[in-house]
Design an enzyme around this catalytic site. Structure first.
Site, mmCIF file in Angstrom:
data_model
loop_
_atom_site.group_PDB
_atom_site.id
_atom_site.type_symbol
_atom_site.label_atom_id
_atom_site.label_comp_id
_atom_site.label_asym_id
_atom_site.label_seq_id
_atom_site.Cartn_x
_atom_site.Cartn_y
_atom_site.Cartn_z
ATOM 1 N N CYS A 112 7.301 -19.025 23.179
ATOM 2 C CA CYS A 112 7.564 -17.586 23.097
ATOM 3 C C CYS A 112 9.019 -17.244 23.399
ATOM 4 O O CYS A 112 9.440 -16.105 23.246
ATOM 5 C CB CYS A 112 6.633 -16.806 24.018
ATOM 6 S SG CYS A 112 4.925 -16.830 23.444
ATOM 7 N N HIS A 138 8.299 -2.381 13.104
ATOM 8 C CA HIS A 138 9.278 -3.143 12.323
ATOM 9 C C HIS A 138 10.636 -3.232 13.017
ATOM 10 O O HIS A 138 11.683 -3.130 12.384
ATOM 11 C CB HIS A 138 9.396 -2.596 10.900
ATOM 12 C CG HIS A 138 8.212 -2.976 10.058
ATOM 13 N ND1 HIS A 138 7.019 -2.297 10.122
ATOM 14 C CD2 HIS A 138 8.037 -3.980 9.174
ATOM 15 C CE1 HIS A 138 6.164 -2.862 9.295
ATOM 16 N NE2 HIS A 138 6.746 -3.887 8.717
ATOM 17 N N GLU A 147 -1.286 -7.905 22.198
ATOM 18 C CA GLU A 147 -0.237 -8.668 21.518
ATOM 19 C C GLU A 147 -0.851 -9.544 20.431
ATOM 20 O O GLU A 147 -0.303 -9.701 19.350
ATOM 21 C CB GLU A 147 0.503 -9.519 22.537
ATOM 22 C CG GLU A 147 1.627 -10.327 21.946
ATOM 23 C CD GLU A 147 2.380 -11.092 23.002
ATOM 24 O OE1 GLU A 147 2.396 -12.333 22.913
ATOM 25 O OE2 GLU A 147 2.958 -10.471 23.915
#
Length: 123
Positions: free
Chosen positions: A25, A74, A113
């Site tokens: 991550c 985005h 998530e």
């Protein structure tokens, strides 16, 4: 405990990386995020067009859409949010603070998530 709890779902697509993480991550990656806003209260509105409502779901949606469009959807969250490491926990707390500033009677914000990794922020 409040008599009424409303939940409103929202979604956004965003990338992030966790610069201090010791695993994969740490690299830039993206998610299809799902969020839930919870508002609570004991009394319903007694007059006007929102009679019988705690909070109009449309008002919750408008408040959420402002921050989703401006900061979340985005975007690379490391660039669009004032967070050094935008973990799910930090994103949930940030959304809670932003919506609280708009006057919603917030109880919690939940951020998913992934379909298996979820955080609920409830101060």
């Amino acid at each position: 405990m409040a008599a009424y709890t409303l939940k409103k779902r929202f979604t956004f697509e965003a990338a992030h990386y966790l610069p201090h993480h010791d695993g994969k991550c740490r690299r830039l990656h993206g998610h299809s995020w799902v969020g839930w806003v919870e508002v609570e209260g004991d009394t319903l509105q007694t007059e006007g067009p929102k009679t019988g409502m705690l909070v109009d779901f449309g008002d919750i949606s408008m408040a959420v859409e402002l921050i989703v469009d401006r900061y979340l959807d985005h975007y690379c969250l490391n660039e669009s949010l004032p967070l050094e490491s935008p973990t799910t926990e930090e994103v949930a707390r940030w959304v809670y603070r932003c919506l609280g500033e708009q006057g919603l009677p917030l109880a919690a914000v939940t951020i998913e998530e992934t379909c298996t990794s979820v955080c609920t922020y409830r101060p």
